[in-house]
Scaffold this active site. Structure first.
Site, short mmCIF file in Angstrom:
data_model
loop_
_atom_site.label_atom_id
_atom_site.label_comp_id
_atom_site.label_asym_id
_atom_site.label_seq_id
_atom_site.Cartn_x
_atom_site.Cartn_y
_atom_site.Cartn_z
N ASP A 194 39.70 -12.66 13.30
CA ASP A 194 38.93 -11.53 13.26
C ASP A 194 39.61 -10.83 15.71
O ASP A 194 38.60 -12.22 15.64
CB ASP A 194 37.74 -11.58 13.43
CG ASP A 194 36.82 -9.69 13.93
OD1 ASP A 194 37.79 -9.16 14.18
OD2 ASP A 194 36.28 -10.04 13.03
N ILE B 96 53.70 -4.25 11.80
CA ILE B 96 55.10 -4.68 12.89
C ILE B 96 54.45 -6.03 13.44
O ILE B 96 55.59 -6.56 13.91
CB ILE B 96 54.39 -3.50 14.13
CG1 ILE B 96 54.62 -2.37 13.50
CG2 ILE B 96 55.19 -3.63 15.53
CD1 ILE B 96 53.56 -1.30 14.77
N ASP C 52 45.49 -13.42 11.28
CA ASP C 52 45.52 -11.97 11.01
C ASP C 52 44.07 -12.29 10.48
O ASP C 52 43.65 -12.82 9.72
CB ASP C 52 46.31 -11.59 9.87
CG ASP C 52 46.02 -9.58 9.19
OD1 ASP C 52 47.97 -9.44 9.48
OD2 ASP C 52 45.31 -9.71 9.21
N VAL D 167 55.54 4.31 12.69
CA VAL D 167 56.21 2.84 11.77
C VAL D 167 56.30 3.35 10.61
O VAL D 167 54.27 3.56 10.59
CB VAL D 167 56.22 2.14 12.63
CG1 VAL D 167 56.37 1.36 12.16
CG2 VAL D 167 56.80 1.94 14.01
N ALA D 168 56.59 3.61 9.55
CA ALA D 168 56.25 2.89 7.94
C ALA D 168 55.38 1.79 7.34
O ALA D 168 55.82 0.70 7.81
CB ALA D 168 57.31 3.58 7.21
N TYR E 21 41.48 6.98 18.42
CA TYR E 21 42.84 5.65 18.84
C TYR E 21 42.95 6.26 19.49
O TYR E 21 43.93 5.69 20.27
CB TYR E 21 43.31 6.64 17.15
CG TYR E 21 44.64 5.89 17.19
CD1 TYR E 21 44.77 4.69 16.47
CD2 TYR E 21 46.13 6.27 17.42
CE1 TYR E 21 46.13 3.27 16.27
CE2 TYR E 21 46.76 5.16 17.90
CZ TYR E 21 46.95 3.94 16.80
OH TYR E 21 48.40 3.08 16.49
N1 NAD Z 1 52.10 2.41 12.21
C1 NAD Z 1 52.36 2.97 13.87
O1 NAD Z 1 52.90 4.25 12.95
C2 NAD Z 1 51.92 2.89 14.59
C3 NAD Z 1 52.60 2.93 15.43
C4 NAD Z 1 52.91 2.68 16.80
C5 NAD Z 1 52.04 1.98 17.72
N2 NAD Z 1 50.85 1.25 16.20
C6 NAD Z 1 49.98 -0.28 16.75
O2 NAD Z 1 51.02 -1.53 15.90
C7 NAD Z 1 49.82 -1.99 15.82
C8 NAD Z 1 50.04 -2.73 14.50
O3 NAD Z 1 49.76 -1.65 13.66
P1 NAD Z 1 50.86 -1.78 11.94
O4 NAD Z 1 51.06 0.11 12.29
O5 NAD Z 1 52.04 -2.49 11.95
O6 NAD Z 1 49.87 -1.96 10.54
P2 NAD Z 1 49.10 -2.61 9.26
O7 NAD Z 1 48.23 -1.55 9.00
O8 NAD Z 1 50.86 -2.39 8.17
O9 NAD Z 1 48.96 -4.07 10.28
C9 NAD Z 1 47.98 -4.01 10.98
C10 NAD Z 1 46.39 -5.65 10.80
O10 NAD Z 1 46.06 -5.78 11.73
C11 NAD Z 1 45.92 -6.56 10.81
N3 NAD Z 1 44.15 -6.74 11.23
C12 NAD Z 1 42.88 -5.10 11.22
N4 NAD Z 1 42.32 -5.93 12.20
C13 NAD Z 1 42.21 -6.80 12.79
C14 NAD Z 1 41.51 -8.07 12.93
N5 NAD Z 1 39.98 -7.46 13.07
N6 NAD Z 1 41.81 -9.16 13.39
C15 NAD Z 1 42.80 -9.40 13.24
N7 NAD Z 1 43.55 -8.89 12.56
C16 NAD Z 1 43.38 -7.86 12.00
C17 NAD Z 1 45.47 -6.14 9.57
O11 NAD Z 1 44.59 -7.19 8.56
C18 NAD Z 1 46.71 -6.10 9.45
O12 NAD Z 1 48.03 -6.75 8.32
C19 NAD Z 1 48.71 -1.90 16.07
O13 NAD Z 1 48.09 -2.11 17.27
C20 NAD Z 1 48.92 -0.23 16.01
O14 NAD Z 1 47.68 0.20 15.96
C21 NAD Z 1 51.44 1.40 14.64
#
Ligand code: NAD
Length: 285
Positions: free
Chosen positions: A64, A19, A38, A191-192, A158
């Site tokens: 971080d 995302i 990131d 989301v994938a 979560y």
């Molecule tokens: N994928 C889903 O189904 C979904 C649904 C609802 C909400 N979300 C939320 O969307 C957001 C993005 O998730 P995503 O699905 O794209 O996941 P993803 O794992 O593809 O991307 C998350 C990114 O966050 C980075 N990250 C993790 N810990 C970190 C830190 N301490 N500091 C900086 N960066 C860090 C990771 O390296 C990764 O690049 C999250 O908050 C997640 O909870 C995701």
């Protein structure tokens, strides 16, 4: 409202994947300068260099989100090259250990709160004072989840963290009403992305031959690409809640239906003199 996004400086956390990468792409396409932040530096470099090759104003910055010191360093770097941040997307997050309460480790609970909740707070504290001081149009987007609106068993840490992000976003919106800083909360369904995958595994898994979906199995979710554009539109139009599917209304209604019934049948325990006091935030927007 930020009708004109051209030349605005945007910082997206968790931008190396999923995302966050979609958010970065959409803000770049809208003409913004985007700092991609990131903790995964290798993936961050890969994603950012794709944007740089397309001659978009992208910059990678290690961050971080759980560390205040890391925020300070990252901001110094971004502001030196792109200027102060106009739009902050607090998006970085991790998934659940997938254990029911009772088997859930304290470490998993703390880790999710450190990143998914304290990470958002750290971003707001690092960036908001400057936004208010400058007084120009600005916006903060926090990524919560549809699981900030209703619970699901087996991912309790979560769900609790996403309820926290929703609550802090709703408070922030009330506090910032009447200032030039807008607030949105992104509440996607599945989301994938790479969330929950082991490190190194790609977000574009090899296509699997169609099989009968297993009952109760986790579906793959939608493609992240549309979410970036939905967020850009919400920032332009000053919209607070950003959802990905109208169908979730059925589950949210179910929760509020039960709450409504419980409220209607509750015996008053004294005069409700605090209604105006507790509800004062609603009159602000
Ligand atoms: N994928 C889903 O189904 C979904 C649904 C609802 C909400 N979300 C939320 O969307 C957001 C993005 O998730 P995503 O699905 O794209 O996941 P993803 O794992 O593809 O991307 C998350 C990114 O966050 C980075 N990250 C993790 N810990 C970190 C830190 N301490 N500091 C900086 N960066 C860090 C990771 O390296 C990764 O690049 C999250 O908050 C997640 O909870 C995701």
């Amino acid at each position: 409202m930020m009708k004109d996004l051209g030349e605005k400086t945007v910082l997206v956390t968790g931008a190396a994947s999923g995302i966050g990468a979609a958010l970065a792409r959409s803000f770049l396409t809208a003409g913004c300068k985007v700092a991609l932040a990131d903790i995964d530096e290798a993936r961050l470099r890969r994603v950012t260099s794709e944007f740089e090759h397309a001659r978009l104003a992208a910059r990678a910055v290690r961050l971080d989100v759980a560390s205040e010191a890391s925020w300070a360093l990252a901001l110094r770097d971004v502001e030196a090259s792109f200027g102060p941040i106009d739009i902050l997307c607090n998006n970085a997050g991790i998934g659940s250990e997938r254990q029911p309460f009772g088997a859930l480790s304290a470490e998993a609970w703390r880790r999710v709160f450190d990143i998914n909740v304290h990470g958002v707070f750290n971003g707001i504290s690092a960036v908001l004072p400057g936004m208010l001081l400058r007084g120009s149009d600005a916006h903060i987007v926090n990524t919560a989840s549809i699981l900030g609106h209703f619970a699901r068993p087996g991912v309790g840490e979560y769900v609790a963290a996403k309820y926290a992000v929703l609550g802090l976003s709703e408070t922030l919106r009330m506090e910032l009403a009447g200032t030039p800083v807008g607030v949105s909360v992104l509440c996607p369904g599945l989301v994938a992305t790479r969330i929950g995958l082991p490190p190194g595994e790609d977000e574009n898994p090899a296509p699997v031959p169609p099989t009968q979906p297993q009952p109760g199995a986790r579906p793959l979710g939608i493609d992240a690409s549309g979410i970036g554009d939905a967020v850009v539109t919400a920032v332009r139009e000053g919209r607070f809640y950003i959802f990905t599917h109208p169908e979730y209304a059925a589950l949210i209604d179910r929760r509020f239906g039960e709450i409504g019934q419980a409220l209607a049948s509750s015996a008053p325990l004294g005069p409700a003199e605090d209604i105006a006091y507790l509800g004062q935030g609603f009159s602000r927007y």
